[in-house]
Scaffold this active site. Sequence first.
Site, PDB file in Angstrom:
ATOM      1  CB  ALA A  65      -0.912   0.001   1.223  1.00 24.83           C
ATOM      2  N   GLY A 103      -0.282  -5.492   0.823  1.00 21.61           N
ATOM      3  CA  GLY A 103      -1.560  -5.526   0.117  1.00 21.61           C
ATOM      4  C   GLY A 103      -1.459  -6.153  -1.255  1.00 21.61           C
ATOM      5  CD  GLU A 106      -3.222  -8.101   3.217  1.00 17.89           C
ATOM      6  OE1 GLU A 106      -3.537  -8.487   4.359  1.00 17.89           O
ATOM      7  OE2 GLU A 106      -3.211  -6.896   2.879  1.00 17.89           O
ATOM      8  CD  GLU A 126       1.255  -6.057   5.653  1.00 15.62           C
ATOM      9  OE1 GLU A 126       0.487  -5.951   4.689  1.00 15.62           O
ATOM     10  OE2 GLU A 126       2.021  -7.050   5.803  1.00 15.62           O
TER      11      GLU A 126
END
Length: 252
Positions: A65, A103, A106, A126
């Site tokens: 992200a 992300g 993901e 993260e």
Amino acid sequence: MNQAQTVTYAVEDGVALIAVNNPPVNALAAGVREGIMECVMRANADAEVDAIVLLGEGKNFIAGADIRRFGSVRPVSTRKSAATLEASDKPVVAAMHGYALGGGLEHALACHYRIASPDARLGLPEVNLGIIPAGGGTQRLTRIAGPAAALDVILSGRHVGAEEAQRLGIVDAIMDGTDLRTAAIRFARGVASRRPLPRARDSAQGIELTGAGATALDAARKSITKKSRHLKAPAYALECVEAALTRPFDEG
């Protein structure tokens, strides 16, 4: 750069190609998630499309992200792009090269199939930022690779190479010696008619709190107590992995 430029759509040989183009690392900045969602819906509505490929332009798939957006209020729609991929009625193939992190991974885990070039580096880093994977990564990775592997990847924040990712069941195939775009189209054509679609949320790989699952959780809990007792993120991440073993997907 606007949404139309950061996510492009094309159809080739019955395969919709959704390409993220947000240099330098294809971060999930404003408009990217919405663009992915719109393209998935467009592909599902197109009778000429049999399968979908999600890929990244340039040197990376999607390298996480945009950290500049952390702490800001974001529309609820920006958190639904992974779910939109998973809910597609047509198979979605994630074609990963370079970095597929945070992300980005993901989103790949939400796709029905995942292929990678030999140089691909996957990870959920993260915890190194003091946060946890919040886009379903704790739930999908645990269901695909099992709790021991999920805890290792999430709590270490390390990058996993393509070959290891294939051994863990994260990657379905490694495309060596060929153009990834061309290989992805060929792979997508090969799985276009397969049903039911394999969804991580429905996987039961290692989903139990006894045996190996319990052992992995206990070992991780002891390690956190010893090495990271003053950090919140590792403990919260462990709770999320445990939830993947004990609760339905949406609750987890």
